[in-house]
Design a protein around this motif. Structure first.
Motif, short mmCIF file in Angstrom:
data_model
loop_
_atom_site.label_atom_id
_atom_site.label_comp_id
_atom_site.label_asym_id
_atom_site.label_seq_id
_atom_site.Cartn_x
_atom_site.Cartn_y
_atom_site.Cartn_z
N ASP A 40 0.84 -1.19 0.00
CA ASP A 40 0.00 0.00 0.00
C ASP A 40 0.88 1.24 0.00
O ASP A 40 1.96 1.24 0.59
CB ASP A 40 -0.87 0.04 1.26
CG ASP A 40 -1.96 -1.02 1.27
OD1 ASP A 40 -2.12 -1.73 0.25
OD2 ASP A 40 -2.65 -1.13 2.30
N GLY A 41 0.42 2.28 -0.69
CA GLY A 41 1.19 3.52 -0.69
C GLY A 41 0.91 4.34 -1.92
O GLY A 41 0.07 3.98 -2.77
N THR A 42 1.62 5.44 -2.02
CA THR A 42 1.53 6.33 -3.17
C THR A 42 2.87 6.30 -3.88
O THR A 42 3.92 6.43 -3.25
CB THR A 42 1.18 7.76 -2.73
OG1 THR A 42 -0.10 7.73 -2.10
CG2 THR A 42 1.14 8.70 -3.93
N TYR A 43 2.82 6.12 -5.19
CA TYR A 43 4.03 5.97 -6.00
C TYR A 43 4.01 6.98 -7.13
O TYR A 43 3.00 7.14 -7.81
CB TYR A 43 4.09 4.55 -6.60
CG TYR A 43 4.09 3.48 -5.56
CD1 TYR A 43 5.28 2.98 -5.05
CD2 TYR A 43 2.89 2.96 -5.06
CE1 TYR A 43 5.28 1.99 -4.08
CE2 TYR A 43 2.88 1.98 -4.09
CZ TYR A 43 4.08 1.50 -3.60
OH TYR A 43 4.08 0.52 -2.64
N CYS A 48 12.66 6.32 -14.37
CA CYS A 48 14.03 6.25 -13.88
C CYS A 48 14.41 4.83 -13.49
O CYS A 48 13.56 3.99 -13.25
CB CYS A 48 14.20 7.17 -12.68
SG CYS A 48 13.32 6.64 -11.22
N PHE A 49 15.72 4.58 -13.42
CA PHE A 49 16.20 3.30 -12.92
C PHE A 49 15.89 3.23 -11.43
O PHE A 49 16.14 4.17 -10.70
CB PHE A 49 17.69 3.14 -13.15
CG PHE A 49 18.04 2.94 -14.59
CD1 PHE A 49 17.46 1.91 -15.32
CD2 PHE A 49 18.93 3.77 -15.21
CE1 PHE A 49 17.77 1.73 -16.65
CE2 PHE A 49 19.25 3.60 -16.55
CZ PHE A 49 18.67 2.58 -17.27
N GLY A 50 15.34 2.14 -11.00
CA GLY A 50 15.02 1.97 -9.59
C GLY A 50 13.65 2.47 -9.19
O GLY A 50 13.26 2.33 -8.03
N CYS A 51 12.91 3.07 -10.10
CA CYS A 51 11.56 3.52 -9.77
C CYS A 51 10.67 2.31 -9.53
O CYS A 51 10.79 1.29 -10.18
CB CYS A 51 10.98 4.35 -10.91
SG CYS A 51 11.79 5.93 -11.14
N GLN A 52 9.73 2.46 -8.60
CA GLN A 52 8.84 1.34 -8.32
C GLN A 52 7.68 1.28 -9.31
O GLN A 52 7.20 0.20 -9.60
CB GLN A 52 8.32 1.43 -6.90
CG GLN A 52 9.40 1.11 -5.89
CD GLN A 52 8.84 0.95 -4.51
OE1 GLN A 52 8.48 1.92 -3.89
NE2 GLN A 52 8.76 -0.27 -4.07
N ALA A 53 7.21 2.41 -9.76
CA ALA A 53 6.10 2.43 -10.71
C ALA A 53 6.56 3.12 -11.99
O ALA A 53 7.00 4.26 -11.96
CB ALA A 53 4.91 3.16 -10.12
N VAL A 54 6.48 2.41 -13.09
CA VAL A 54 6.87 2.95 -14.38
C VAL A 54 5.64 3.06 -15.27
O VAL A 54 4.64 2.39 -15.03
CB VAL A 54 7.95 2.07 -15.06
CG1 VAL A 54 9.24 2.07 -14.24
CG2 VAL A 54 7.47 0.66 -15.28
N PRO A 55 5.67 3.91 -16.29
CA PRO A 55 4.52 4.03 -17.17
C PRO A 55 4.18 2.69 -17.82
O PRO A 55 5.07 1.88 -18.11
CB PRO A 55 5.00 5.03 -18.23
CG PRO A 55 6.10 5.80 -17.59
CD PRO A 55 6.76 4.82 -16.66
N PHE A 101 0.24 7.34 -8.25
CA PHE A 101 -0.65 6.19 -8.15
C PHE A 101 -0.71 5.75 -6.70
O PHE A 101 0.31 5.46 -6.08
CB PHE A 101 -0.11 5.06 -9.03
CG PHE A 101 -0.90 3.79 -8.96
CD1 PHE A 101 -2.21 3.74 -9.40
CD2 PHE A 101 -0.33 2.62 -8.46
CE1 PHE A 101 -2.94 2.57 -9.35
CE2 PHE A 101 -1.05 1.44 -8.41
CZ PHE A 101 -2.35 1.41 -8.85
N THR A 102 -1.93 5.73 -6.14
CA THR A 102 -2.14 5.29 -4.77
C THR A 102 -2.91 3.99 -4.79
O THR A 102 -3.90 3.85 -5.51
CB THR A 102 -2.93 6.34 -3.96
OG1 THR A 102 -2.20 7.58 -3.98
CG2 THR A 102 -3.13 5.89 -2.52
N THR A 103 -2.46 3.02 -4.00
CA THR A 103 -3.10 1.72 -3.92
C THR A 103 -3.26 1.33 -2.45
O THR A 103 -2.34 1.51 -1.66
CB THR A 103 -2.30 0.65 -4.70
OG1 THR A 103 -2.92 -0.63 -4.52
CG2 THR A 103 -0.86 0.57 -4.26
N VAL A 104 -4.45 0.81 -2.11
CA VAL A 104 -4.73 0.39 -0.73
C VAL A 104 -5.50 -0.92 -0.76
O VAL A 104 -6.54 -1.02 -1.42
CB VAL A 104 -5.55 1.46 0.03
CG1 VAL A 104 -5.88 0.98 1.44
CG2 VAL A 104 -4.83 2.79 0.06
#
Length: 113
Positions: A40-43, A48-55, A101-104
Motif C-alpha cells: 500500500d502507498g503512493t508511487y 528512472c532506474f530503480g523507480c517502483q512504478a513505471v509508465p 498512483f495510490t493503492t490500498v
C-alpha cells in the motif's frame, strides 16, 4: 621476470576485470525498474532506474481481504482516475509518466504492458 610469470599476471588482471564487470552488471540489473508494486502507498510514475512504478499497463487480482482501492492523480492533485476491485476481480490501470498512483488493500500490481 620470465614469460610464464607475465602471462600469469595478465591472467589475474583479466579475471579481476571480468569479476568487476559481472559485479557492475548485477548492480545495473538490480537498479532496473521493478515490475510489481506489492505494498500500500503512493508511487510517483517515472521512467528512472530503480523507480517502483513505471509508465504502462498494470494489473492486479483485486483486494486482499476487502476491496482494492486505487487512485491516480496529477502533480497538481487533480484526480485522473479512481476505482476499486473486489477480492479475486482482475483489474487493470494505465499509468502515465508524472502521475501519482495510490493503492490500498490490493494484491500486488504487476506490469503487463
Amino acid at each position: 621476470m620470465t614469460v610464464k610469470e607475465r602471462s600469469g599476471w595478465k591472467g589475474q588482471v583479466i579475471v579481476g576485470f571480468a569479476s568487476a564487470l559481472v559485479f557492475a552488471l548485477l548492480v545495473f540489473v538490480n537498479s532496473l525498474p521493478t515490475a510489481s508494486v506489492a505494498e500500500d502507498g503512493t508511487y510517483k510514475v517515472d521512467e528512472c532506474f530503480g523507480c517502483q512504478a513505471v509508465p504502462g499497463t498494470w494489473q492486479t487480482d483485486g483486494g486482499v481481504a476487502a476491496n482494492c482501492v486505487w487512485l491516480m492523480r496529477t502533480e497538481g492533485n487533480d484526480v485522473v482516475g479512481r476505482g476499486e476491485f473486489t477480492p479475486g476481480e482482475r483489474g487493470r490501470v494505465v499509468l502515465k509518466r508524472g502521475e501519482y498512483f495510490t493503492t490500498v488493500g490490493c494484491q500486488p500490481w504487476v506490469l503487463v504492458g
